[in-house]
Design a protein around this motif. Structure first.
Motif, PDB file in Angstrom:
ATOM      1  N   TYR A   1       0.843  -1.196   0.000  1.00 21.37           N
ATOM      2  CA  TYR A   1       0.000   0.000   0.000  1.00 21.37           C
ATOM      3  C   TYR A   1       0.877   1.245   0.000  1.00 21.37           C
ATOM      4  O   TYR A   1       2.020   1.216   0.453  1.00 21.37           O
ATOM      5  CB  TYR A   1      -0.889   0.035   1.254  1.00 21.37           C
TER       6      TYR A   1
ATOM      7  N   ARG B   1     -16.333  -6.318  -2.145  1.00 25.69           N
ATOM      8  CA  ARG B   1     -15.992  -7.608  -2.752  1.00 25.69           C
ATOM      9  C   ARG B   1     -17.235  -8.474  -2.820  1.00 25.69           C
ATOM     10  O   ARG B   1     -18.002  -8.533  -1.870  1.00 25.69           O
ATOM     11  CB  ARG B   1     -14.980  -8.352  -1.892  1.00 25.69           C
TER      12      ARG B   1
ATOM     13  N   ASP C   1      -9.675  -1.579   2.225  1.00 21.06           N
ATOM     14  CA  ASP C   1      -8.906  -2.721   1.723  1.00 21.06           C
ATOM     15  C   ASP C   1      -7.884  -3.251   2.727  1.00 21.06           C
ATOM     16  O   ASP C   1      -7.764  -4.464   2.915  1.00 21.06           O
ATOM     17  CB  ASP C   1      -8.245  -2.400   0.379  1.00 21.06           C
TER      18      ASP C   1
ATOM     19  N   ASN D   1      -8.107  -7.033   3.994  1.00 20.39           N
ATOM     20  CA  ASN D   1      -7.021  -7.924   3.573  1.00 20.39           C
ATOM     21  C   ASN D   1      -6.210  -8.480   4.736  1.00 20.39           C
ATOM     22  O   ASN D   1      -5.669  -9.575   4.649  1.00 20.39           O
ATOM     23  CB  ASN D   1      -6.079  -7.209   2.601  1.00 20.39           C
ATOM     24  N   HIS D   2      -6.114  -7.728   5.820  1.00 19.28           N
ATOM     25  CA  HIS D   2      -5.291  -8.166   6.953  1.00 19.28           C
ATOM     26  C   HIS D   2      -6.144  -8.565   8.160  1.00 19.28           C
ATOM     27  O   HIS D   2      -5.625  -8.721   9.264  1.00 19.28           O
ATOM     28  CB  HIS D   2      -4.267  -7.082   7.304  1.00 19.28           C
ATOM     29  N   ARG D   3      -7.430  -8.702   7.923  1.00 22.23           N
ATOM     30  CA  ARG D   3      -8.387  -9.183   8.926  1.00 22.23           C
ATOM     31  C   ARG D   3      -8.335  -8.378  10.227  1.00 22.23           C
ATOM     32  O   ARG D   3      -8.368  -8.935  11.321  1.00 22.23           O
ATOM     33  CB  ARG D   3      -8.179 -10.676   9.183  1.00 22.23           C
TER      34      ARG D   3
END
Length: 172
Positions: free
Chosen positions: A18, A37, A67, A71-73
């Motif tokens: 990022y 998503r 995001d 993406n990294h929960r």
């Protein structure tokens, strides 16, 4: 690629994929994007849908959010109802980080002490505009990332803030 993990919990917080910036040598600002998503929207390049497999009209699930968070929960944390409770957490957390720094990177202790106070005064001034996120383990003893929406080039951009000295880099 580098993955940045919380030094206390081991949770994955973000990656260097990022756009990011180091502020005052103590806070990483990671610039996210709002995304949506589709849960079952998996398409393989070159795959041909069979005529026998007609759409059964199943429900399509979707998830929306930042995001980096998805993406990294990362998990939103509602533990801080006011500035005082966050300040108490911060003092305790900073003691843990300082102990780790003294053990592993004593040359960073002065930078951490000097610049962190300045950075936190600035951030605490915007407390009501912040959201808080923990790593996947949801352990509030570890790092709690901060999210603030900023106006950048006419767009509202989620900016995630992570304490540099509370992270360890892992090369993938």
């Amino acid at each position: 690629m580098k993955i940045y993990k919380d030094i206390i919990t081991g949770d994955e917080m973000f990656a260097d994929t990022y756009k990011m910036k180091l502020v005052d040598d103590v806070i990483y600002e990671v610039y996210g994007k709002l995304i949506t998503r589709q849960g079952d929207d998996i398409k393989l390049e070159g795959a041909n849908a069979s005529a026998e497999e007609a759409d059964e009209g199943t429900d399509i699930t979707s998830e929306s959010g930042v995001d980096v968070v998805l993406n990294h929960r990362l998990t939103e944390c509602f533990a801080f109802g006011d500035k005082k409770s966050y300040t108490l957490y911060l003092k305790d957390y900073m003691k843990k980080v300082l102990a780790k720094l003294e053990e592993k990177s004593p040359d960073q202790v002065d930078i951490f002490k000097t610049n962190m106070n300045k950075a936190m005064k600035d951030i605490l001034g915007r407390f009501k505009e912040l959201q808080f996120f923990t790593g996947e383990s949801m352990d509030c003893d570890g790092m709690v990332a901060l999210v603030e929406y900023r106006e950048i080039n006419g767009d509202s951009v989620p900016v995630l803030m992570f304490f540099k000295h509370g992270l360890e880099e892992e090369k993938c």
